[in-house]
Design an enzyme around this catalytic site. Structure first.
Site, mmCIF file in Angstrom:
data_model
loop_
_atom_site.group_PDB
_atom_site.id
_atom_site.type_symbol
_atom_site.label_atom_id
_atom_site.label_comp_id
_atom_site.label_asym_id
_atom_site.label_seq_id
_atom_site.Cartn_x
_atom_site.Cartn_y
_atom_site.Cartn_z
ATOM 1 N N GLY A 1 -2.847 -2.877 -1.838
ATOM 2 C CA GLY A 1 -1.542 -3.503 -1.617
ATOM 3 C C GLY A 1 -1.479 -4.289 -0.329
ATOM 4 N N SER B 1 0.844 -1.186 0.000
ATOM 5 C CA SER B 1 0.000 0.000 0.000
ATOM 6 C C SER B 1 0.887 1.246 0.000
ATOM 7 C CB SER B 1 -0.879 -0.034 1.248
ATOM 8 O OG SER B 1 -1.646 1.123 1.291
ATOM 9 N N GLY B 2 0.618 2.127 -0.891
ATOM 10 C CA GLY B 2 1.397 3.364 -0.968
ATOM 11 C C GLY B 2 2.627 3.259 -1.844
ATOM 12 N N THR C 1 -1.662 2.708 -7.814
ATOM 13 C CA THR C 1 -2.759 3.440 -8.450
ATOM 14 C C THR C 1 -2.223 4.478 -9.439
ATOM 15 O OG1 THR C 1 -4.058 3.069 -6.475
ATOM 16 C CG2 THR C 1 -4.826 4.794 -7.946
ATOM 17 N N ASN D 1 -0.744 5.894 3.066
ATOM 18 C CA ASN D 1 -0.992 6.497 1.760
ATOM 19 C C ASN D 1 -2.164 7.462 1.873
ATOM 20 O OD1 ASN D 1 -1.580 7.096 -0.857
ATOM 21 N ND2 ASN D 1 -1.666 4.974 -1.579
ATOM 22 N N SER E 1 -5.185 6.102 -0.503
ATOM 23 C CA SER E 1 -5.084 4.647 -0.561
ATOM 24 C C SER E 1 -6.374 4.042 -1.109
ATOM 25 C CB SER E 1 -4.797 4.119 0.843
ATOM 26 O OG SER E 1 -4.671 2.730 0.786
ATOM 27 N N SER E 2 -6.202 3.150 -2.058
ATOM 28 C CA SER E 2 -7.388 2.482 -2.613
ATOM 29 C C SER E 2 -7.892 1.497 -1.572
ATOM 30 C CB SER E 2 -7.026 1.720 -3.873
ATOM 31 O OG SER E 2 -6.141 2.470 -4.655
ATOM 32 N N GLU F 1 -0.746 -5.294 3.213
ATOM 33 C CA GLU F 1 -0.807 -4.396 4.376
ATOM 34 C C GLU F 1 -0.448 -5.107 5.666
ATOM 35 O OE1 GLU F 1 -4.692 -2.678 4.562
ATOM 36 O OE2 GLU F 1 -4.086 -0.883 3.472
HETATM 37 N N1 LIG Z 1 5.093 8.142 -10.148
HETATM 38 C C1 LIG Z 1 4.816 8.934 -9.087
HETATM 39 N N2 LIG Z 1 5.169 10.209 -9.134
HETATM 40 C C2 LIG Z 1 4.897 11.014 -8.087
HETATM 41 N N3 LIG Z 1 4.256 10.610 -7.001
HETATM 42 C C3 LIG Z 1 3.862 9.327 -6.889
HETATM 43 C C4 LIG Z 1 4.116 8.437 -7.950
HETATM 44 N N4 LIG Z 1 3.602 7.223 -7.602
HETATM 45 C C5 LIG Z 1 3.066 7.395 -6.361
HETATM 46 N N5 LIG Z 1 3.216 8.650 -5.939
HETATM 47 C C6 LIG Z 1 2.759 9.191 -4.683
HETATM 48 O O1 LIG Z 1 2.505 8.141 -3.816
HETATM 49 C C7 LIG Z 1 1.186 8.148 -3.360
HETATM 50 C C8 LIG Z 1 0.651 6.774 -3.268
HETATM 51 O O2 LIG Z 1 0.555 6.204 -4.490
HETATM 52 P P1 LIG Z 1 -0.601 5.209 -4.870
HETATM 53 O O3 LIG Z 1 -0.472 4.925 -6.281
HETATM 54 O O4 LIG Z 1 -1.880 5.709 -4.391
HETATM 55 O O5 LIG Z 1 -0.207 3.931 -4.038
HETATM 56 P P2 LIG Z 1 -0.918 2.549 -3.982
HETATM 57 O O6 LIG Z 1 -2.021 2.601 -4.948
HETATM 58 O O7 LIG Z 1 0.133 1.584 -4.353
HETATM 59 O O8 LIG Z 1 -1.380 2.374 -2.611
HETATM 60 C C9 LIG Z 1 0.404 8.963 -4.361
HETATM 61 O O9 LIG Z 1 -0.636 9.632 -3.739
HETATM 62 C C10 LIG Z 1 1.470 9.951 -4.843
HETATM 63 O O10 LIG Z 1 1.539 11.058 -4.005
HETATM 64 MG MG LIG Z 2 -3.896 2.343 -4.773
#
Ligand SMILES: Nc1ncnc2c1ncn2[C@@H]1O[C@H](COP(=O)(O)OP(=O)(O)O)[C@@H](O)[C@H]1O
Ligand SMILES: [Mg+2]
Length: 1042
Positions: free
Chosen positions: A383, A103-104, A108, A153, A156-157, A385
């Site tokens: 993700g 997660s994080g 996403t 996050n 977070s989804s 957790e």
């Molecule tokens: N490629 C990226 N560039 C900039 N920031 C990112 C990038 N990927 C993730 N982040 C940061 O990390 C945070 C979490 O990413 P996210 O995709 O929501 O994580 P996950 O879905 O894996 O839990 C996002 O809100 C963003 O701020």
């Molecule tokens: Mg996500």
């Protein structure tokens, strides 16, 4: 590689040297610190969350990655998306993009990058763009309702999402299907410290205008809502107000009606308001605790909001009806029980609303079933957790991640190595951790934790979370991935982190301790029927539709499937789905737990790298082959690269592939020939082949184009030619037809004229204009008739000499009259002749002859005409003496008379008897009858007479005659006309000679002693008496006067 110079570390971990954990981490760190967050392991993208915005996204980058092949540019998600999309388009293979990580870690975000890339490169056009927009806009809506700030996050989804984007054969998007997995609905009623509820609640309160808030019976203050965590209401860098606008906008774009949007917000508000319902202790008459609503206002408002009777709602919240086959028992609920029911209601409403939204989006983006489509699936699931206190939700989430890890292991580590073995490629096995034992532990149909949980939920008797745990302990006491206080105790381990109500699973990604409390409840996921029935009774159409089981008619006593088994089912469907597609991996790594930019916690990364199996992945990849393909498909794809395999290859497929590779000069180390597949070690070789293929296809396309154009022109030309011939044939035909028509018409016209003319000619007589002619003809005819008939009556006498003839009555009969007169005369003559005797005819013949000889020539002729030619003027008949003169000559005497002979000597005359017989002229002296001169008629050559009345004539004799010697005779006759006529006829009869009778005044007479010229002169006084005088003038000339 154009960017090779400024590479940081190695871009593809396969090239890592030495290949160990440490150098891999160093490399990742080095790159991370240089803001190179993406690194490859072959075709797997390892992404390290930068926690900062990097300028490596956007249209220019998309354009760049679109034009280059995978290894030509820096590693990027765009490159992976490009490969997946191209492969979908060119090779017609369904793709899936598996994004995994804690997660994080950035899953996403990565999924959004993939989608935005695909949206940017796939087809264009109004229709396509609207589909793209709908697909892209589904994100903010789902994030608002399904994402929340967690400690790990900010966004977070809290649900799993798998999205199938569907394309047509050209690669233009048609639509898609979104599948969502188990929303973490417990968050609706309770959040951990430092976390938030789902974004939409905050967005609604902050973003809705006053009017909307009033309509929803809400106020802007988050702290007024007990379901919203009191400490955190705002998230750094997240603008709830503008996000709310964006969500509303996105819903409109997707196709939600305004009414639908309002209803969604109303149901959202309902959830918030349910949280504020306060329950108060009450007691029933018998002293058992019951509950009631403390503040009627809230319930009242809820009732108004969704069209629900507030009393009914209160009853549903605070009591429970148990139905058995026989009876219905209503029991009051204690405050705790009622609160539980209330929360359950709120959670259920929200999660059902979320499902409804997903379905509603699907309705908008779904594709008609008829079309053949290619699919690209993007999986962005919650993700892995590990929380302080992990419950059923984490258990389910981690189970799902475990399964995804299994997919990865199966496809990249296990299956790949097994394939080498199968294909007979020399291979040294790379060891890896196979997590199927953990998957089994959780999902085994009879002996898995989920199965145990279901069993507990269904089992009659006293059931609690602890009985469930006891069961697990019993069953998995020896399982190496299962731990609990009981198993630890059995092994005499002491572990203070392990609670009594906990069990621990050694996941692939680490050990997670789960607290079994409320596992049973959450798995049962039961909502009292009183509540669902109450909701179904609401007037609010959306809310009502969320609780179909509340319809009493639909009520069934059957239990709904448990949350666990539902989830297991959907995960297994997902797995099947993923296995059917070509996987592309993005492995997300979280560099630190603080969501801080630039901070790289080696330890944290090392753990993730370890459980993600990155190193094993590298090893397998390095020793193995980047690409493999069945000989058949390979040959089909690349056969145009060799002259021997294009356009047809008749021998074995493997031989064909070898032939191509030989011709392409591919290094032998790059290739391995398996039993059914060819293996290509480095992607570069594949890209090289692809490039060559692209070039070749261009050439072939040009060739085909050329042939096609040629063909088209040819057929076009032939068609034109045919048409031209046809046209000209028709034209000529037409011309001829026209000409013929003209000729025909003209002929008919001429014919008609001629016929007309003929007819008119024939019929003219019948015309009035022809009458005159007819009348004239008739008159003419009748005149002629009258004339002729008249003539018959007035014919003159039949006497030959009567020459009278009536004159014609009209001048135009003159010619005819003359003719008729002639005819009549001739007819009269003929009649006259016919009645004559031969003798008379003879006489007339003589007369005629005389006329021919002398008429108009001799003056004495007319006197001779009426006088009969007697012939015998001397009485010869009765006088034998005279008869004797004739001598012995046969035949009659034609003429006998006395003539005078002119004496040549003196010109005196002497008488002589002249007899003319048929052959002679006999002259005898009248006195001395013995002397006679016989002249043969054949010796008489000519006779000369004068034109006067005299009887002088000269007989010219030929010199050879017997008497010729004496010379010609100059004689005088009284019947000179008769004599000469008879002589002429006698000569003609005897000698067939016409005796020349010359009428002249001067002639010469030959005598014995020479010739004498005779000149005849008419005596002016005399005439007619026949007397003449001859005077000799000189020796040779004689003048005769008559
Ligand atoms: N490629 C990226 N560039 C900039 N920031 C990112 C990038 N990927 C993730 N982040 C940061 O990390 C945070 C979490 O990413 P996210 O995709 O929501 O994580 P996950 O879905 O894996 O839990 C996002 O809100 C963003 O701020
Ligand atoms: Mg996500």
């Amino acid at each position: 590689m154009p960017l090779l110079e400024d590479t940081v570390g190695v871009e593809d971990l396969i090239l890592l040297e030495p290949l160990d954990q440490e150098s891999m981490l160093k490399n990742l760190q080095l790159r991370f610190e240089n803001k190179e967050i993406y690194t490859y392991i072959g075709n797997v993208v390892v992404s390290v969350n930068p926690y900062q915005q990097l300028s490596i996204y956007g249209p220019e980058f998309i354009a760049k990655y679109r034009d280059y092949t995978f290894y030509e540019l820096k590693p990027h998600i765009y490159a992976l998306a490009n490969v997946a999309y191209q492969s979908l388009k060119d090779r017609d293979r369904d793709q899936c993009i598996l994004i995994t990580g804690e997660s994080g870690a950035g899953k996403t975000e990565a999924s959004k990058l993939v989608m935005s890339y695909v949206a940017a490169v796939c087809g264009k056009g109004e229709q396509v763009n609207s589909v793209k927009e709908q697909l892209l806009q589904s994100n903010p809506v789902l994030e608002a309702f399904g994402n929340a700030k967690t400690i790990r996050n900010n966004n977070s989804s809290r649900f799993g999402k798998y999205m199938d984007i569907e394309f047509d054969f050209k690669g233009s998007p048609l639509g898609g299907v979104i599948t969502n997995y188990l929303l973490e609905k417990s968050r609706v009623v309770k959040q951990l410290k430092g976390e938030r509820n789902f974004h939409i609640f905050y967005q609604l309160l902050a973003g809705a205008d006053a009017q909307l808030l009033r309509a929803l019976k809400l106020d802007r203050e988050t702290s007024h809502y007990s379901y919203l965590n009191q400490e955190v209401s705002r998230v750094d860098g997240m603008d709830d107000v503008s996000n709310f606008k964006a969500v509303q906008n996105a819903m409109t774009v997707i196709g939600f009606s305004e009414e639908e949007i309002r209803q969604v917000l109303e149901v959202t508000a309902l959830v918030l308001k349910l949280g504020n319902v306060e329950l108060a202790d009450e007691f029933q008459a018998n002293g058992t605790p019951a509950s009631g609503i403390r503040d009627g206002q809230g319930v009242q408002e809820i009732g108004e909001l969704v069209g629900l009777n507030s009393e009914e709602l209160e009853r549903a919240l605070c009591s429970r009806t148990r139905e058995t086959a026989k009876e219905k028992v209503v029991t009051a609920l204690s405050v705790i029980q009622a609160q539980y029911a209330l929360d359950a209601l709120a959670k259920n409403i929200y999660s059902r609303l979320f499902n409804w939204i997903v379905n509603r989006i699907n309705e908008s983006i779904k594709v008609g079933t008829g079309e053949k489509k290619k699919v690209m699936g993007v999986l962005d699931i919650y993700g892995f957790e590990i929380l302080q206190d992990n419950s059923f939700e984490q258990f389910v989430i981690n189970y799902c991640n475990e399964k995804l890890q299994q997919v990865f292991i199966e496809l990249t580590l296990k299956e790949e190595q097994e394939e080498y073995k199968r294909e007979g490629i020399p291979w040294t096995k790379v060891d890896y951790f196979d997590n199927s034992i953990i998957c089994n532990l959780i999902e085994h149909n009879q002996r898995g934790i989920l199965a145990m949980l279901d069993e507990e939920c269904l089992r009659p008797g006293v059931v609690s979370d602890s009985t469930f745990l006891a069961k697990l302990n019993q069953l998995f006491s020896k399982h190496e991935h299962y731990e609990s206080k009981v198993t630890q105790n059995a092994q005499h381990q002491y572990d203070h982190t392990m609670g009594l109500s906990c069990f621990r699973i050694c996941h692939y990604a680490g050990k997670v301790t789960y607290n079994v409390t409320s596992f049973i409840d959450k798995n049962n996921d039961l909502l009292f029927r009183d509540l669902s029935q109450a909701m179904w009774k609401a007037k609010h159409p959306l809310l009502r539709s969320l609780f179909p089981e509340g319809d009493p008619k639909q009520a069934s006593l059957k239990r709904p499937p448990t949350a666990g088994s539902q989830f297991k089912g959907s995960v297994s469907t997902l797995m099947k789905n993923l296995y059917a597609k070509n996987p592309n991996y993005i492995r997300c790594i979280k560099p630190n737990d603080q969501q801080q930019r630039g901070l790289f916690s080696s330890e944290l990364v090392a753990t993730q790298a370890r459980y993600l199996g990155l190193l094993e992945n590298i090893r397998v990849r390095r020793a193995g082959y980047a690409h493999r393909q069945r000989y058949g498909t390979f040959l089909e794809r690349y056969r145009m690269l060799s002259r021997s395999t294009w356009p047809r290859w008749t021998q074995g497929e493997q031989e064909g592939v070898k032939k191509i590779m030989e011709e392409m000069n591919v290094a032998s180390g790059e290739l391995a020939y398996g039993k059914t597949k060819i293996f290509i070690r480095s992607p570069k070789t594949l890209f090289y082949l692809e490039e060559q293929r692209r070039l070749k296809i261009q050439q072939l396309a040009t060739l085909i184009q050329k042939m096609y154009r040629g063909w088209r022109c040819r057929t076009h030309y032939q068609q034109m030619r045919k048409s031209q011939i046809l046209i000209s044939a028709w034209f000529r035909g037409n011309m001829q037809k026209k000409l013929y028509g003209k000729i025909r018409a003209s002929t008919l016209l001429i014919q008609a004229f001629v016929r007309g003319w003929k007819a008119r000619k024939n019929y003219r007589k019948y015309f009035r204009s022809g009458a005159a002619l007819t009348v004239a003809n008739f008159i003419y005819k009748s005149l002629a008739q009258k004339f002729l008939l008249g003539l018959k009556n007035t014919l003159p006498s039949h006497k030959v000499l009567d020459k009278t003839w009536p004159t014609a009555p009209y001048k135009y009969f003159n010619t005819a009259n003359q003719e008729l007169r002639q005819l009549f005369h001739q007819w009269k003559c003929k009649k006259f002749l016919d009645q004559l005797s031969p003798k008379q005819v003879e006489v007339l013949k003589e007369k005629l002859c005389a006329s021919e000889l002398f008429k108009g020539k001799k003056a004495s002729y007319p006197q001779s005409v009426p006088i009969q030619f007697r012939g015998d003027y001397i009485g010869l008949q009765g006088n034998p003496k005279l008869q004797k003169l004739k001598g012995g000559e046969e035949g009659p005497v034609l003429m006998a008379e006395i003539v005078k002979k002119v004496n040549r000597g003196n010109g005196k005359t002497s008488s002589r008897i002249l007899l003319l017989t048929k052959g002679h002229v006999i002259l005898t002296d009248t006195k001395k009858s013995q002397t006679k001169t016989v002249i043969g008629l054949d010796s008489v050559t000519e006779v000369s007479v004068t034109s006067f009345r005299d009887g002088l004539f000269s007989l010219h004799l030929s010199e050879i005659s017997s008497v010729g010697s004496k010379g010609d005779f100059l004689l005088i006759s009284e019947h000179v006309i008769e004599l000469l006529t008879k002589m002429y006829r006698a000569v003609l009869d005897a000698t067939q000679r016409q005796l020349p009778v010359t009428v002249t005044e001067k002639f010469s007479v030959k005598f014995k002693d020479g010739s004498m010229a005779v000149k005849v002169i008419q005596n002016p006084g005399g005439g007619g008496d026949g007397k003449l005088s001859c005077k000799k003038k000189g020796g040779h000339s004689l003048e005769v006067t008559v």
